[in-house]
Design a protein around this motif. Structure first.
Motif, PDB file in Angstrom:
ATOM      1  N   GLU A 180      22.486 -24.429 -29.327  1.00  0.00           N
ATOM      2  CA  GLU A 180      21.047 -24.279 -29.109  1.00  0.00           C
ATOM      3  C   GLU A 180      20.324 -25.611 -29.060  1.00  0.00           C
ATOM      4  OE1 GLU A 180      22.862 -22.642 -31.243  1.00  0.00           O
ATOM      5  OE2 GLU A 180      22.413 -20.490 -31.163  1.00  0.00           O
ATOM      6  N   ASP A 181      20.921 -26.633 -29.631  1.00  0.00           N
ATOM      7  CA  ASP A 181      20.274 -27.939 -29.672  1.00  0.00           C
ATOM      8  C   ASP A 181      20.854 -28.917 -28.664  1.00  0.00           C
ATOM      9  OD1 ASP A 181      18.583 -27.144 -31.773  1.00  0.00           O
ATOM     10  OD2 ASP A 181      20.226 -27.416 -33.186  1.00  0.00           O
TER      11      ASP A 181
ATOM     12  N   SER B 143      16.368 -39.116 -12.081  1.00  0.00           N
ATOM     13  CA  SER B 143      15.344 -38.292 -11.446  1.00  0.00           C
ATOM     14  C   SER B 143      14.834 -37.253 -12.431  1.00  0.00           C
ATOM     15  CB  SER B 143      15.881 -37.615 -10.193  1.00  0.00           C
ATOM     16  OG  SER B 143      16.942 -36.762 -10.525  1.00  0.00           O
ATOM     17  N   SER B 144      13.586 -36.899 -12.227  1.00  0.00           N
ATOM     18  CA  SER B 144      12.949 -35.927 -13.096  1.00  0.00           C
ATOM     19  C   SER B 144      12.195 -34.928 -12.224  1.00  0.00           C
ATOM     20  CB  SER B 144      11.965 -36.643 -14.038  1.00  0.00           C
ATOM     21  OG  SER B 144      10.949 -35.757 -14.451  1.00  0.00           O
TER      22      SER B 144
ATOM     23  N   ARG C 142      23.974 -29.758 -28.169  1.00  0.00           N
ATOM     24  CA  ARG C 142      25.195 -30.479 -28.557  1.00  0.00           C
ATOM     25  C   ARG C 142      26.418 -29.753 -27.995  1.00  0.00           C
ATOM     26  NH1 ARG C 142      22.230 -31.281 -33.918  1.00  0.00           N
ATOM     27  NH2 ARG C 142      22.598 -29.052 -34.133  1.00  0.00           N
TER      28      ARG C 142
ATOM     29  N   ARG D 252      33.388 -20.292 -27.179  1.00  0.00           N
ATOM     30  CA  ARG D 252      34.111 -19.197 -27.807  1.00  0.00           C
ATOM     31  C   ARG D 252      33.858 -17.897 -27.048  1.00  0.00           C
ATOM     32  NH1 ARG D 252      31.651 -20.976 -33.494  1.00  0.00           N
ATOM     33  NH2 ARG D 252      29.853 -20.861 -32.122  1.00  0.00           N
TER      34      ARG D 252
ATOM     35  N   PRO E  85      14.963 -28.688 -34.279  1.00  0.00           N
ATOM     36  CA  PRO E  85      16.212 -28.127 -33.755  1.00  0.00           C
ATOM     37  C   PRO E  85      16.485 -26.731 -34.315  1.00  0.00           C
ATOM     38  CG  PRO E  85      16.693 -29.668 -35.499  1.00  0.00           C
ATOM     39  CD  PRO E  85      15.210 -29.723 -35.284  1.00  0.00           C
ATOM     40  N   HIS E  86      17.350 -26.037 -33.642  1.00  0.00           N
ATOM     41  CA  HIS E  86      17.775 -24.714 -34.138  1.00  0.00           C
ATOM     42  C   HIS E  86      18.544 -24.874 -35.442  1.00  0.00           C
ATOM     43  CE1 HIS E  86      19.026 -20.520 -33.778  1.00  0.00           C
ATOM     44  NE2 HIS E  86      20.248 -20.914 -34.100  1.00  0.00           N
ATOM     45  N   ASN E  87      19.347 -25.901 -35.511  1.00  0.00           N
ATOM     46  CA  ASN E  87      20.136 -26.167 -36.717  1.00  0.00           C
ATOM     47  C   ASN E  87      19.849 -27.571 -37.225  1.00  0.00           C
ATOM     48  OD1 ASN E  87      21.682 -23.729 -36.922  1.00  0.00           O
ATOM     49  ND2 ASN E  87      22.869 -24.415 -35.160  1.00  0.00           N
TER      50      ASN E  87
ATOM     51  N   ASP F  99      22.560 -22.135 -39.064  1.00  0.00           N
ATOM     52  CA  ASP F  99      23.470 -20.996 -39.052  1.00  0.00           C
ATOM     53  C   ASP F  99      24.600 -21.276 -40.034  1.00  0.00           C
ATOM     54  OD1 ASP F  99      22.061 -19.620 -37.105  1.00  0.00           O
ATOM     55  OD2 ASP F  99      23.153 -20.567 -35.464  1.00  0.00           O
TER      56      ASP F  99
ATOM     57  N   ARG G  88      32.481 -15.306 -27.901  1.00  0.00           N
ATOM     58  CA  ARG G  88      31.119 -14.805 -28.132  1.00  0.00           C
ATOM     59  C   ARG G  88      30.126 -15.478 -27.187  1.00  0.00           C
ATOM     60  NH1 ARG G  88      29.958 -15.051 -34.159  1.00  0.00           N
ATOM     61  NH2 ARG G  88      29.360 -17.203 -33.775  1.00  0.00           N
TER      62      ARG G  88
ATOM     63  N   TYR H 233       4.846 -19.097 -17.521  1.00  0.00           N
ATOM     64  CA  TYR H 233       5.113 -17.700 -17.202  1.00  0.00           C
ATOM     65  C   TYR H 233       5.365 -16.895 -18.482  1.00  0.00           C
ATOM     66  CZ  TYR H 233       7.341 -13.606 -15.195  1.00  0.00           C
ATOM     67  OH  TYR H 233       7.654 -12.318 -14.857  1.00  0.00           O
TER      68      TYR H 233
ATOM     69  N   ASP I 167      30.058 -19.563 -39.369  1.00  0.00           N
ATOM     70  CA  ASP I 167      30.360 -19.327 -37.950  1.00  0.00           C
ATOM     71  C   ASP I 167      29.343 -18.380 -37.322  1.00  0.00           C
ATOM     72  OD1 ASP I 167      31.652 -19.654 -35.564  1.00  0.00           O
ATOM     73  OD2 ASP I 167      33.131 -18.075 -35.964  1.00  0.00           O
ATOM     74  N   ARG I 168      28.087 -18.697 -37.547  1.00  0.00           N
ATOM     75  CA  ARG I 168      26.959 -17.975 -36.947  1.00  0.00           C
ATOM     76  C   ARG I 168      26.923 -16.495 -37.353  1.00  0.00           C
ATOM     77  NH1 ARG I 168      24.888 -16.332 -31.808  1.00  0.00           N
ATOM     78  NH2 ARG I 168      22.877 -17.298 -31.396  1.00  0.00           N
TER      79      ARG I 168
ATOM     80  N   GLN J 225       9.979 -32.861 -13.217  1.00  0.00           N
ATOM     81  CA  GLN J 225       8.568 -32.861 -13.613  1.00  0.00           C
ATOM     82  C   GLN J 225       7.829 -34.020 -12.960  1.00  0.00           C
ATOM     83  OE1 GLN J 225      11.022 -32.150 -15.695  1.00  0.00           O
ATOM     84  NE2 GLN J 225      10.481 -30.071 -16.287  1.00  0.00           N
ATOM     85  N   TYR J 226       8.442 -35.185 -12.988  1.00  0.00           N
ATOM     86  CA  TYR J 226       7.780 -36.335 -12.386  1.00  0.00           C
ATOM     87  C   TYR J 226       7.666 -36.152 -10.871  1.00  0.00           C
ATOM     88  CZ  TYR J 226       6.613 -40.967 -10.866  1.00  0.00           C
ATOM     89  OH  TYR J 226       5.966 -42.014 -10.260  1.00  0.00           O
TER      90      TYR J 226
ATOM     91  N   LYS K  84      25.863 -11.360 -20.570  1.00  0.00           N
ATOM     92  CA  LYS K  84      24.767 -10.412 -20.821  1.00  0.00           C
ATOM     93  C   LYS K  84      23.578 -10.678 -19.898  1.00  0.00           C
ATOM     94  CE  LYS K  84      24.686  -9.048 -25.645  1.00  0.00           C
ATOM     95  NZ  LYS K  84      23.960  -9.323 -26.878  1.00  0.00           N
TER      96      LYS K  84
ATOM     97  N   GLU L 170      12.350 -36.444 -21.139  1.00  0.00           N
ATOM     98  CA  GLU L 170      13.343 -35.435 -20.764  1.00  0.00           C
ATOM     99  C   GLU L 170      14.720 -35.756 -21.350  1.00  0.00           C
ATOM    100  OE1 GLU L 170      13.285 -35.112 -16.543  1.00  0.00           O
ATOM    101  OE2 GLU L 170      11.408 -33.987 -16.518  1.00  0.00           O
TER     102      GLU L 170
ATOM    103  N   ASP M 274      25.985  -7.240 -32.692  1.00  0.00           N
ATOM    104  CA  ASP M 274      25.642  -7.870 -31.419  1.00  0.00           C
ATOM    105  C   ASP M 274      24.142  -8.186 -31.345  1.00  0.00           C
ATOM    106  OD1 ASP M 274      26.355  -8.964 -29.043  1.00  0.00           O
ATOM    107  OD2 ASP M 274      26.306  -7.086 -27.912  1.00  0.00           O
TER     108      ASP M 274
ATOM    109  N   VAL N  35       8.326 -40.115 -18.511  1.00  0.00           N
ATOM    110  CA  VAL N  35       8.783 -38.735 -18.305  1.00  0.00           C
ATOM    111  C   VAL N  35      10.297 -38.652 -18.458  1.00  0.00           C
ATOM    112  CG1 VAL N  35       8.925 -36.837 -16.649  1.00  0.00           C
ATOM    113  CG2 VAL N  35       6.821 -38.156 -16.827  1.00  0.00           C
ATOM    114  N   LEU N  36      10.993 -39.637 -17.868  1.00  0.00           N
ATOM    115  CA  LEU N  36      12.454 -39.643 -17.978  1.00  0.00           C
ATOM    116  C   LEU N  36      12.886 -39.769 -19.436  1.00  0.00           C
ATOM    117  CD1 LEU N  36      13.307 -41.938 -14.930  1.00  0.00           C
ATOM    118  CD2 LEU N  36      14.052 -39.564 -15.205  1.00  0.00           C
TER     119      LEU N  36
END
Lengths: 408, 548
Positions: free
Chosen positions: B197-198, B53-54, B200, B205, A69-71, A97, B207, A381, A100-101, B56-57, B214, A59, A130, A55-56
């Motif tokens: 998002e990944d 530690s986890s 990293r 910035r 990945p997103h990118n 992206d 933004r 959820y 600059d996104r 989930q575990y 938000k 994670e 936005d 599990v560790l």
């Protein structure tokens, strides 16, 4: 100091545990200090068990996140534009992206064990205003070699199941605006180049063995199409992928123009409503879905069979196979009673009603197909991640659906 | 050689007893320094490594694998008068020292709190609630969290209240403050980091800042209310678990599931609906004390307490059922949902700043955390009694004053939450102060008059009608043997006289077995053993054994 502690512990150990140790202490504090000194002499590093280690590791390394990945280069279960019923498949590609996104590119493809194939290139400006406005273009190629067809109308025969291959490439430009989180409006324009061929599903005859251009309009020749679409939706569901409250109301209108044969131009309107009625703090939900998809050919034209809407399958009529019924007009209603068994599982009793008809006027209760069933939805959820639905009452045997997505 | 978490604990559990228990069988029952009020954690722990530690575990282990020792035995780390000595885990505060309202309200705060401008160190993209790590104008590091837009003031209010109360109980907690920050007070530097998002790390910035804000509930004046948690001193070394001991910490010799303050925490958690009382919300740091390194154990992240579920109002399940429970699950499954768990039908007022908490349906003994907690499961009546006495020591007016520190803009929120907390407190005191022998504060005068108090009566959670029977005995400390003296006395007042034959002898110890009875409270009949040591011209309490 540490060495002295170790030496003390060793001395105690040589004297032996038990009465000698206890009686050698003058105070409670001495006794406790001795026990701690004993432990200090045999400190060990914590070693997780196998399951905890696994599990560790998961994670820490997030293998699924790294795979998708997103990118960057990605791989995933399934892929965008994968048809329902096309079997287990995987997708891969590169997305990133840009500038600059400001922009985003996604190049990818997918394949299933039934040899459905997809290649796509998408370029978009998804973060405009936005993130309220998205502009984009894409090219998608699909090779769908085992599409199902039983003929047109509500009375098509179960034994007439055939398969066919559909190859098409879709060039599209889109503009979608979400001025507030619960409203979406947009337009799409594009061109579809496609062709049909014999089916490759060895369990069933190929389409040309049982059907002709008269019983499957568009089978003989497939023109290119241009299309334009406008859409509007109100979406105030609490969670898009596991709604327990709120509603979704959408209307989409699309016009296809036959670019080659002046024979298959048509209009399509798709009205889609979902409403979720929570009971007992969302631990019980009455969920309702109603949908009407109606196609209307231009004067003197017909709608090709492969563009006609269908009824049957995991999201519309679960007593029947995917795509079981097909015609110019389709309407269906789904009613589900869902109850939370525990926080990771919902169950559902459902009933489906629907019909297909060659004209809008023929959409009547007298031709209703009915089904019912029970479902198990493993969820978080926010989303349903695995669903097993058993559909009954369709007089074609029990249907079961294993899906990694919601029913509606 | 490396070890599992609980192996050293298993070896030690049979040998160590902070109070006079089986471990003292080979020596005197009471030592000259009993009762200890400071656990002598004398070993240097600088060799400790950060414990992985986890969450989930932790859920899987506690829900399905049976974490911890379930042996029904008294807590191991109490002193000889059944109290918890100060340690790296716990400091006696309101219970023993009778803190004032002002002390309780001040809580762990060492100053007035942070002030802007704020220099952003890092942003938190993921997790339940949005947040930042930042330094205030004095350069002090804070972790900042926002309230969810659906429930302004809820999570920060719950966190500030629970922080102050858990501190008053005696636990180590961070300094948490409610503050207001404006967008223009947030300063980005070329060292401000966030994760993409990944996951990293990259430079943060404007933004990114806007995207984070938000997700937060704004105040009407353009600022954002935040919960600012001051960074804990010391080096982080992981989280503690509610069972076993750390094999690399020489001072950690009492299995956590047998520690009184962790068992009794079940009662505090029930009062404050701290259903998130699990390993992930603990924090160990290595600190220097008297020239050596010690591990200090903290509780933190009280955002999911009271009516708050951190990012939304607390779930109706919270406090009523574990995340996974076999019986209600199968009943619900097999009855097609027509069996409705009773807690689902509970009504809550619509007060967004409070979320969901109530006191009518609440039953202290039925309360549950998110999933089984080994220490909570091992809590015996005397552990709960200990905790209930601490709650009883918090003056009623202090509860209202602590709720005021949440600074709810809706007066109804303050009123409702105060009322709910008082009623839940009353239920807790009624359940646990009557759940065992409620005799407390015994004293034996030089003339041999025994006086004591009744915790249930003091708290006003019982009716008159209590009776007490006392059996006196001579006590031999070396052999731990009792020799009864005279016949059992029965009294309705809270005083009794020791036999003169005992007082006039040269014995150093006298013991008394006290039983109480009340027609409404069968738990009172549990035995209470008192031990007094001759000191100068009088007697001092050296031993108190409740329910053994």
């Amino acid at each position: 100091m540490h060495q002295r502690v170790l030496a003390t512990a060793a001395l105690i150990a040589s004297l032996g545990a038990g009465a000698g140790i206890a009686s050698a202490q003058d105070t409670r504090a001495d006794l406790l200090e001795q026990k701690r000194a004993q432990k200090a002499g045999s400190l060990q590093t914590y070693e997780p068990g196998k399951l905890e280690k696994a599990v560790l590791w998961y994670e820490q390394h997030d293998p699924l996140g790294r795979l998708s990945p997103h990118n960057g280069f990605y791989a995933q279960y399934g892929f965008q534009w994968k048809p329902v019923g096309s079997g287990v498949g995987v997708g891969a590609g590169f997305r990133h992206d840009l500038f600059d996104r400001i922009a985003r590119v996604d190049l990818g493809g997918g394949i299933t064990f039934r040899n459905y194939q997809m290649l796509q290139a998408d370029f978009s400006l998804p973060y405009l205003a936005d993130e309220r406005v998205e502009l984009g273009v894409h090219v998608v190629y699909n090779h769908n070699p085992q599409e199902d067809y039983w003929g047109l109308g509500p009375d098509s025969l179960e034994d007439n199941r055939v398969s066919f291959t559909a190859d098409y490439t879709d060039f599209q430009a889109r503009a979608v605006a979400r001025p507030v989180s619960w409203i979406e409006a947009g337009a799409r324009f594009g061109k579809v180049q496609g062709s049909l061929d014999s089916g490759t599903d060895s369990r069933f005859p190929s389409i040309e063995e049982l059907f002709t251009d008269a019983s499957a309009p568009g089978l003989a020749e497939q023109p290119d199409f241009s299309y334009g679409e406008v859409l509007a939706a109100i979406d105030y569901r609490d969670q898009e992928d596991n709604a327990r409250a709120g509603g979704y109301y959408a209307v989409r209108w699309r016009k296809y123009n036959d670019l080659d044969l002046d024979r298959y131009s048509f209009r399509e309107i798709d009205a889609h409503v979902m409403q979720f009625f929570p009971i007992f703090d969302k631990k019980r939900v009455i969920a309702v879905q109603a949908r009407l998809i109606s196609t209307t050919p231009d004067e003197g034209h017909v709608v090709p069979f492969y563009f006609r809407p269908t009824l049957g399958g995991s999201t519309s009529m679960r007593g029947y196979n995917d795509y079981r019924f097909r015609d110019d007009h389709v309407a269906y209603l789904n009613l589900e009673y869902r109850w939370e068994v525990f926080s990771g599982l919902d169950m559902a009793l459902f009933s489906d009603w629907g019909t297909v008809a060659p004209t809008f006027e023929d959409l009547s209760a007298s031709n209703l197909k009915k089904g019912y069933g029970i479902g198990f939805r493993f969820n978080t959820y926010k989303s349903v991640w695995w669903r097993i639905d058993f559909g009954f009452g369709g007089d074609e045997g029990v249907q079961y659906f294993f899906k990694f997505s919601k029913a509606f | 050689m490396r070890a599992r978490l609980s192996l050293p604990a298993a070896a030690i559990v049979g040998l160590v007893w902070l109070s006079a228990g089986p471990g003292a069988a080979n020596g005197p029952k009471f030592y000259p320094d009993d009762p200890l009020w400071r656990d002598p954690e004398t070993q240097d722990a600088s060799a400790i490594k950060e414990l992985p530690s986890s969450a989930q575990y932790d859920f899987v282990e506690n829900s399905f694998l049976g974490a911890g020792d379930e042996t029904d035995q008294p807590a191991l780390n109490t002193n000889t008068v059944d109290e918890v000595p100060d340690s790296s885990w716990f400091t006696n505060r309101v219970g023993r020292l009778r803190w004032t309202v002002d002390q309780i309200v001040r809580g762990p705060d060492s100053g007035p709190g942070p002030t802007g401008p704020w220099t952003i160190v890092g942003g938190k993209r993921e997790g339940l609630s949005p947040g930042f790590t930042l330094r205030d104008s004095t350069g002090t590091l804070y972790f900042v969290k926002f309230d969810p837009p659906s429930n302004p003031e809820m999570a920060s209010g719950a966190e500030i209240i629970s922080t102050k109360l858990f501190h008053a109980f005696g636990y180590h907690v961070p300094e948490n403050y409610i503050a207001a920050i404006r967008r223009d007070e947030l300063v980005l530097t070329d060292k401000s980091e966030t994760e993409d998002e990944d996951g990293r790390e990259r430079i943060m910035r404007p933004r990114d800042l806007d995207a984070l804000l938000k997700r937060a509930a704004p105040n009407g004046n353009g600022s954002y209310r935040v919960l600012a948690s001051k960074a804990l001193p010391g080096t982080p070394v992981g989280r503690f678990r509610y069972y076993g001991t750390r094999p690399d910490d020489p001072n950690d010799i009492f299995p956590h599931e047998h520690r009184r303050e962790l068992r009794g925490m079940r009662v505090f958690a029930a009062w404050l609906n701290h259903d998130d009382s699990r390993s992930i919300n603990t924090f160990d740091t290595l600190v220097e004390e008297n020239g050596r390194k010690l591990v200090r154990h903290h509780l933190l992240d009280f955002g999911s307490t009271l009516g708050s579920g951190s990012i939304q109002a607390q779930s109706t399940r919270a406090g009523n059922e574990f995340l996974w429970e076999r019986r209600p699950t199968f009943i619900t499954m097999l009855t097609f949902g027509f069996y409705v768990r009773p807690w689902i039908k509970v009504d809550y007022p619509d007060i967004p700043a409070v979320g969901r908490i109530e006191a009518s349906y609440f039953q202290p003994e039925e309360w549950k955390p998110e999933y089984p907690n080994a220490a909570f499961s091992n809590a015996r009546p005397e552990d709960k009694f200990w905790a209930a006495r601490i709650i009883a020591a918090i003056p009623q007016q202090a509860i209202g004053a602590v709720v005021e520190t949440a600074r709810y803009s809706d007066p109804e929120a303050t009123r409702y939450l105060t009322d709910v907390m008082l009623e839940r407190r009353r239920k807790i005191l009624s359940a646990y102060l009557n759940g065992t022998n409620p005799v407390v504060n015994p004293a034996l005068s030089a003339s041999g008059e025994l006086t004591f108090e009744n915790a249930a009566e003091e708290a006003g959670v019982t009716t008159p009608g209590g009776r007490y029977s006392i059996q006196w005995a001579a006590f031999d400390n070396e052999t731990a043997t009792l020799s009864e003296e005279g016949t059992e006395q029965s009294v309705t007042t809270r005083r009794a006289q020791a036999p003169s034959s005992l007082l006039n002898s040269s014995r150093a110890f006298i013991a008394a077995r006290v039983r109480a009875s009340h027609p409404d409270h069968p738990g009172w009949s549990q035995t209470l053993m008192l031990y007094f040591r001759r000191t100068g011209g009088g007697w001092s309490l050296v031993g108190l054994e409740r329910n053994r």
